[in-house]
Design a protein around this motif. Structure first.
Motif: not given
Lengths: 340, 514
Positions: B2, A171, A228, B5-6, A203, B8-10, A201, A224-226, B12, A173
């Protein structure tokens, strides 16, 4: 055989070292040996504590404590390897790093310099009287050679629960598991994220002293959108994050060995690392099963984008990584055979 | 933008974690926590158990839900009401595999001789039976029609999901196993319970017994205390009586005139006073009983001296004339319970013993030993010179004040025949524990005697060939393990010989001179 294993114990601090020690003991037992371990309480600070422990260890004779003959002694860590035994093998995890590769002469005070002198003297003395010397990796062996002019045989061992790693369709990331510490340089990856051109992304798993700093960095750059920070994850979660990732980023500063490289390869994933990362460089062939670049966020970002845009290449590199791990024939059987 | 997108990552992260969770839960399913073989074998169904599941066969479709070999098995069971025989089963199976429809096979089976005998009614077979009868009658066209019928049968057979059915059976089987496990558990539980009760009962019994024993012990102790007190009263009564006798005697003494009577009274008085010491005799014999060991043990210990005695006897008999009469081979001073004398008598030597303990002397005499009550010092003075071959004493010399000890040695060398010897055993103070501790168990001991001092005393009084024999070290297991100098020294001083014997001879020369 009665085998004694010596190592340090840093209470409630679990990392690679703990897996390494427990793995060795378990495997020795599996081969039918009687194994006991002696763990010396270790504190990083103050240095006087370390000096005391050095002094204590070098006087200990474990040939036949209390009239019980011990056939073999295996030591893994500084300063525990100072104890005495006629059939003593040291399998060096790493030396006291603050006295060697992490020592910065220009910043060091008199006390640090004196400490460094004492550690080097200790290593020279106690390690030269050891019967067999092995090192955790080529990197560790090279350091011992250049710092103390002592030879050692590099001896790789598999990561914990080797057979549980698996591979899944990637996936989008990049996975980066490690303790959140300065030496692991997760900030390189965070900086790189600013320069990404693809919606990949990132992680980052793990806990540690730099957690707040990294979190602030992410917020500061509005990433924060890419990116975590996952915090602590379970063993199975770790396996799964590896399995589904596009690639793994692992670029610590001068790592001794680094299970993460091997774990990525076991999950058939390419690894991005840096040319000053130490241990990982022994396993990564640039462009073959990963990438080796300067510790430069721009270069890192470019490589991540490249992998995102060429998932087929990423997959092939991962497969080749798994193959190259297998080719190295890393096994506990081999380790025990050499050590004992 | 935005926000999505957040999310989206959550999403994932959540997906990956969910995947991990599934892996974990599967792991749980496939890794039984109980892996003991016996347990597993008790819950794994036996292979033929599947067939004990007995469905009802009322309609032809009840059979048609089975295939191949299963079908044949069930057909036998439903129509012929028995397990298939090998040949019959093979035959039907062959027909089936060559293309015969299952419907036709059911009809054939029902029309067989056995099928007609059993005459089990099956619904939905009427037309099939008629058809088969007809085909059987028309031989060649019948076979062709039969083929056609097989095809149409197969097209017409009821839709049936065999996999689902297998699953159903498995589920049923699992449920059965599960209830069996539950039952087993219940049984285990109840048998555990029984065991527990039994154990509890036996512990209770033991406790009761222990209590009874303790009570008995207490009773015995109380009884013992009572007896001791009664004994005390009697003792006091006797003491008072004795005192009365002494007082009476004293009064009488003042009254008498003649010296003969006077002397008699005085002697009487002496005896009475001495009798008071008998209390000490009683204590000492009890002490010896408690501390010295059994008669056999002591006799065994003393056997080591027999060769020595024999050697001396030979030596003396070869050098002296045969005036054996009126001489004593071995004189034992402080002979105690007489073990040594008994041992010597067994070797047919002439022995004599003395002791000042009346009870012990009485015991020895009862054993037929030549033993008298006497004070060592006075006894020796009365003995003629050169009348004894060996003078022995075990644990006597440490009881004697030094002036008497010197005299003992002097008298001994006088009494001994030339070539005779003394054999004196005494505690060895070279062992620190003996010198500082065990020596003082005996309240009648005066002081420990060192080997050096005794050697000198013997030499001084004219003995030659003086030897010290060290005896009775602690057993090996009592010693401190190790072989270094320090350990040796510790063991030597703490665990070394606890006794020694002084062996010294009277020179032969003296004999020729006298």
């Amino acid at each position: 055989m009665k085998i004694l294993v010596t190592a340090n114990k840093v209470p409630f601090m679990t990392g690679g070292a703990e897996y390494h020690i427990r793995g060795l003991i378990a495997q020795l037992q599996k081969q039918g040996h009687q194994v006991e371990s002696i763990r010396f309480p270790f504190r990083f600070q103050p240095e006087s504590d370390i000096k005391q422990l050095m002094h204590y260890c070098q006087q200990l004779d474990f040939n036949a404590p209390n009239g019980i003959k011990i056939d073999k002694l295996i030591s893994l860590q500084f300063p525990a390897y100072g104890v005495q035994h006629d059939n003593h093998s040291v399998w060096l995890m790493h030396q006291q790093r603050s006295a060697y590769e992490l020592f910065k002469a220009e910043q060091a005070g008199q006390a640090e310099k004196e400490f460094r002198r004492q550690v080097i003297d200790y290593d020279n003395r106690v390690l030269s009287r050891v019967k067999n010397r092995f090192a955790n990796s080529v990197t560790v062996a090279q350091r011992l050679q250049s710092n103390n002019q002592l030879s050692s045989v590099p001896l790789y061992h598999p990561p914990f629960a080797e057979q549980q790693f698996f591979h899944a369709e990637s996936q989008n990331y990049i996975f980066c598991p490690s303790r959140l510490e300065r030496l692991k340089r997760q900030d390189l990856l965070i900086e790189a994220a600013r320069h990404l051109t693809t919606p990949v992304k990132i992680l980052i798993a793990g806990d540690g002293g730099q957690k707040n700093y990294y979190q602030q960095l992410i917020e500061k750059y509005q990433l924060a959108d890419s990116i975590s920070l996952l915090g602590h994850i379970s063993e199975t979660e770790k396996l799964t994050f590896y399995a589904n990732s596009l690639a793994v980023f692992f670029a610590p500063y001068d790592e001794d060995y680094g299970y993460i490289t091997l774990e990525s390869q076991l999950s058939a994933k390419p690894v991005i690392t840096c040319n000053d990362s130490g241990g990982p460089l022994e396993f990564i062939e640039d462009q073959q099963n990963g990438y080796i670049c300067e510790p430069d966020p721009l270069q890192i970002a470019a490589l991540i984008d490249k992998l995102y845009n060429h998932p087929q290449t990423a997959r092939e590199m991962g497969q080749y990584g798994l193959q190259s791990y297998k080719n190295k024939n890393i096994s506990w059987e081999n380790v025990i055979h050499q050590l004992v | 933008m935005k926000e999505t997108s957040i999310q989206e990552i959550q999403q994932l992260i959540e997906n990956i974690k969910l995947q991990a969770e599934t892996i974990d839960s599967n792991k749980n399913e496939f890794q039984p926590s109980v892996t003991e073989n016996s347990f597993l074998s008790s819950i794994t169904p036996a292979k033929d158990e599947i067939y004990s599941y007995s469905p009802e066969f009322e309609h032809r479709n009840d059979f048609l839900c089975y295939q191949d070999i299963d079908f044949v098995q069930w057909a036998y069971k439903g129509i012929l009401l028995r397990k298939p025989d090998v040949i019959g089963k093979k035959n039907y199976l062959n027909q089936l595999r060559k293309g015969k429809s299952r419907q036709s096979l059911l009809a054939s089976m029902m029309l067989s001789r056995e099928g007609r005998q059993k005459a089990v009614p099956i619904d939905g077979m009427k037309w099939l039976l008629i058809r088969t009868r007809i085909f059987n009658k028309l031989s060649l066209p019948g076979r062709i029609l039969q083929r056609l019928a097989n095809y149409s049968d197969k097209l017409m057979q009821p839709k049936f999901d065999y996999a689902l059915y297998k699953l159903h059976i498995m589920e049923w089987q699992q449920q059965k196993n599960f209830s069996r496990i539950l039952l087993q558990q219940q049984i285990n539980k109840s048998s555990n319970r029984e065991l527990y009760e039994e154990l509890k009962q036996s512990i209770q019994t033991s406790q009761d017994q222990l209590q009874t024993t303790q009570q008995q012990l207490q009773t015995t102790q109380a009884h013992l205390a009572e007896v001791r007190m009664q004994f005390n009263y009697q003792q006091r009564n006797q003491d008072l009586f004795l005192q009365q006798l002494i007082n009476d005697n004293e009064q009488k003494m003042t009254g008498v005139q003649t010296s003969a009577q006077q002397q008699e009274r005085e002697q009487h008085q002496q005896t009475l006073l001495e009798h008071r010491n008998d209390k000490l005799d009683a204590y000492y014999i009890a002490f010896e009983d408690a501390c010295r060991g059994t008669r056999e043990e002591i006799k065994n210990n003393l056997k080591i001296y027999l060769p020595l005695i024999e050697k001396v006897m030979d030596k003396i008999s070869s050098t002296t004339e045969n005036d054996i009469k009126n001489t004593i081979d071995v004189l034992d001073l402080g002979c105690g319970r007489g073990e040594w004398l008994q041992l010597l008598n067994e070797q047919h030597w002439q022995t004599a013993g003395i002791d000042n303990n009346k009870i012990m002397v009485q015991d020895c005499q009862n054993l037929g030993l030549n033993v008298h009550i006497a004070d060592v010092h006075q006894y020796l003075k009365q003995q003629p010179s050169e009348s004894v071959c060996v003078i022995s004493s075990f644990h006597l010399i440490e009881h004697i004040p030094f002036a008497h000890l010197l005299s003992l040695f002097e008298e001994s060398i006088r009494i001994l025949k030339p070539g005779g010897l003394i054999l004196f055993e005494t505690p060895n103070p070279e062992n620190i524990l003996v010198g500082s501790h065990t020596f003082y168990h005996d309240p009648t001991h005066t002081n420990p005697l060192t080997p050096t001092a005794m050697q000198f005393l013997a030499r001084y009084t004219g003995f030659t060939e003086i030897e010290i024999e060290r005896l009775h070290p602690y057993p090996e297991e009592a010693k401190v393990p190790g072989d270094d100098i320090l350990t040796q020294r510790v063991n030597g001083h703490l665990c070394g010989p606890q006794d020694y014997a002084l062996i010294a001879g009277k020179p032969l020369k003296t004999a020729s001179m006298s």
